[in-house]
Design a protein around this motif. Structure first.
Motif, short mmCIF file in Angstrom:
data_model
loop_
_atom_site.label_atom_id
_atom_site.label_comp_id
_atom_site.label_asym_id
_atom_site.label_seq_id
_atom_site.Cartn_x
_atom_site.Cartn_y
_atom_site.Cartn_z
N PRO A 254 0.94 -1.14 -0.01
CA PRO A 254 0.01 0.00 -0.03
C PRO A 254 0.86 1.14 -0.04
CG PRO A 254 -0.56 -1.63 1.79
CD PRO A 254 0.59 -2.00 1.16
N VAL A 255 0.74 2.18 -1.14
CA VAL A 255 1.55 3.30 -1.29
C VAL A 255 0.75 4.63 -1.33
CG1 VAL A 255 3.77 2.04 -1.93
CG2 VAL A 255 2.05 3.09 -3.53
N ILE A 256 0.96 5.81 -1.16
CA ILE A 256 0.36 7.05 -1.69
C ILE A 256 1.08 7.81 -2.43
CG2 ILE A 256 0.99 8.40 0.52
CD1 ILE A 256 -1.81 9.59 0.46
N ALA A 257 0.65 8.60 -3.23
CA ALA A 257 1.51 9.13 -4.58
C ALA A 257 1.89 10.50 -3.53
CB ALA A 257 0.76 9.41 -5.62
N ALA A 278 5.31 1.78 -17.20
CA ALA A 278 5.90 2.12 -15.95
C ALA A 278 7.07 1.44 -15.76
CB ALA A 278 4.72 1.86 -14.62
N ALA A 279 8.01 2.30 -14.99
CA ALA A 279 9.44 1.49 -14.27
C ALA A 279 9.58 2.00 -13.12
CB ALA A 279 10.18 1.62 -15.33
N MET A 280 10.27 1.44 -12.10
CA MET A 280 10.76 1.80 -11.10
C MET A 280 11.95 2.65 -11.61
SD MET A 280 8.71 0.87 -8.68
CE MET A 280 9.50 1.48 -7.11
N GLU A 281 12.44 3.87 -10.80
CA GLU A 281 13.62 4.58 -11.06
C GLU A 281 14.87 3.94 -10.49
OE1 GLU A 281 13.54 8.87 -10.95
OE2 GLU A 281 12.87 9.08 -12.85
N ASP A 282 16.00 3.68 -11.12
CA ASP A 282 17.10 3.25 -10.70
C ASP A 282 17.65 4.23 -9.40
OD1 ASP A 282 16.94 1.06 -12.39
OD2 ASP A 282 18.38 1.96 -13.95
N GLY A 283 18.03 3.48 -8.36
CA GLY A 283 18.46 4.38 -7.39
C GLY A 283 17.65 5.40 -6.84
N ALA A 284 16.50 5.11 -7.12
CA ALA A 284 15.44 6.25 -6.35
C ALA A 284 14.40 5.32 -5.59
CB ALA A 284 15.08 7.18 -7.20
N ALA A 285 14.28 5.14 -4.16
CA ALA A 285 13.49 4.25 -3.71
C ALA A 285 12.16 5.14 -3.67
CB ALA A 285 13.88 3.96 -2.20
N GLY A 286 11.18 3.89 -4.33
CA GLY A 286 9.66 4.63 -4.21
C GLY A 286 9.37 5.81 -5.36
N ARG A 287 10.30 5.79 -6.36
CA ARG A 287 9.75 6.60 -7.57
C ARG A 287 9.87 5.83 -8.61
NH1 ARG A 287 13.25 12.01 -7.61
NH2 ARG A 287 13.09 11.75 -9.87
N VAL A 288 8.59 6.24 -9.17
CA VAL A 288 8.14 5.27 -10.57
C VAL A 288 7.95 6.52 -11.70
CG1 VAL A 288 6.33 3.88 -11.46
CG2 VAL A 288 6.75 3.74 -9.10
N ARG A 289 8.72 6.12 -12.80
CA ARG A 289 8.44 6.88 -14.03
C ARG A 289 7.43 6.16 -14.92
NH1 ARG A 289 11.53 10.22 -17.30
NH2 ARG A 289 11.12 9.88 -19.69
N THR A 307 5.03 7.14 -0.90
CA THR A 307 5.29 6.75 0.39
C THR A 307 4.47 5.64 0.80
OG1 THR A 307 5.52 9.20 0.86
CG2 THR A 307 5.00 7.74 2.78
N PRO A 308 5.40 4.59 1.69
CA PRO A 308 4.44 3.44 2.09
C PRO A 308 3.37 3.62 3.11
CG PRO A 308 6.92 3.09 2.07
CD PRO A 308 6.58 4.52 1.85
N LEU A 309 2.30 3.02 3.23
CA LEU A 309 1.19 3.20 4.25
C LEU A 309 0.92 1.92 4.60
CD1 LEU A 309 -1.31 5.59 2.07
CD2 LEU A 309 0.23 6.05 3.93
#
Length: 327
Positions: A254-257, A278-289, A307-309
């Motif tokens: 569960p996350v919130i933008a 969609a792709a997780m950004e390398d080296g950036a925790a919790g960031r999605v491109r 941000t995790p919830l």
């Protein structure tokens, strides 16, 4: 400044908008969908706007005990036509178009308390462009509060197009009925739980053979994303697609933008499929491109920070998928 609306004098109009915001000023067809409650000029190109977020909204309701962060986008989106008409004298019939949208917020300020949220916006406008005395474009910097607590900031930029300019820009696509008629068939939705939704009707992505590559679903009958007829995919639909794609990338967590940085590069048309990657950004925790592509061309790009919830037992928790399309 003057605003052409019915027979109201400017002073009467100011008093009217300080008490309530008619739906025409925020380009909504249904009065109940107007989030803004008041407008107050407080200095040159500076304004205070108030809004109220309902706790029981059928589309933007709380999830995991938090108000939907896209209420931030919809609230600011409504201020765009409001200030265009009320502050900068843009006549009705003109169109406002987003070019960029960014926000960063503290998720703790979005915790739902069980009642409506009172929202304040401190808006500073800059880079105001006029040509031949006509308002053309502006940048807005917004500080937001919820129930008196600081929520965060928003930046956006938009341009205004007259009824004479817009058809020349859009060409054959300016005919709304024809644009809708040429729409590609609506693809089956993903399971609602995968995109933090509870109803199939509110899913804007369709699955493909690739887990993080989806197809944009353009459902003209959706009562909130298509509140009124338009000739291209609305900006709020694209933001919702970016948010839902982020939940797909996050998996079962569960996350919130908590932040979003979006650039709109071209209109998304109805007559061709639009692919959401969609792709997780390398080296950036919790960031999605998130990238949207149509006809081999990028239509918009978004970087969404999550941000995790913890799953909440309060109202607004996501129920299991349902097979009905009820609204």
């Amino acid at each position: 400044m003057s605003v052409t609306v019915a027979s109201e004098r400017p002073s009467d109009l100011h008093d009217l908008l300080a008490r309530s915001i008619p739906r025409e000023f925020v380009h909504k067809s249904v009065e109940s969908e107007v989030l803004l409650t008041g407008w107050f000029p407080v200095g040159p190109d500076r304004f205070e706007v108030t809004a109220r977020w309902p706790v029981d909204h059928a589309f933007y309701g709380p999830v995991n005990g938090h108000h939907d962060p896209l209420l931030i986008a919809e609230t600011v989106r409504q201020t765009v036509p409001l200030l265009s008409h009320a502050a900068y004298g843009v006549p009705f019939g003109h169109r406002q178009t987003w070019s960029a949208f960014r926000y960063e917020i503290d998720p703790a300020a979005l915790v739902a308390t069980g009642g409506p949220a009172e929202v304040g916006l401190d808006i500073r406008c800059s880079d105001v462009v006029r040509r031949a005395g006509r308002f053309v474009s502006v940048r807005m910097d917004v500080e937001m509060t919820v129930n008196g607590a600081r929520l965060g900031w928003v930046e956006t930029a938009f341009s205004d197009m007259s009824p004479a300019v817009y058809p020349r820009l859009r060409g054959a696509y300016a005919d709304i009925d024809e644009a809708v008629r040429r729409s590609v068939p609506l693809a089956p939705p993903m399971p609602p739980g995968r995109v933090a939704r509870s109803r199939f009707a509110d899913v804007v992505l369709a699955p493909t053979d690739s887990p993080l590559r989806t197809e944009l679903r353009v459902d003209h009958s959706h009562p909130f994303l298509f509140d009124h007829p338009v000739d291209h995919a609305p900006g709020m639909l694209l933001l919702e697609a970016a948010r839902q794609a982020t939940h797909v990338a996050a998996g079962d967590r569960p996350v919130i933008a908590s932040a979003m940085d979006v650039v709109f590069t071209q209109y998304v048309e109805f007559d061709a499929r639009c692919w959401i990657q969609a792709a997780m950004e390398d080296g950036a925790a919790g960031r999605v491109r998130v990238d949207a592509e149509q006809n081999g061309v990028s239509a918009f790009r978004a970087v969404v920070t999550t941000t995790p919830l913890r799953p909440s037992r309060r109202a607004g928790k996501i129920p299991g998928p349902r097979s009905c399309r009820g609204r």
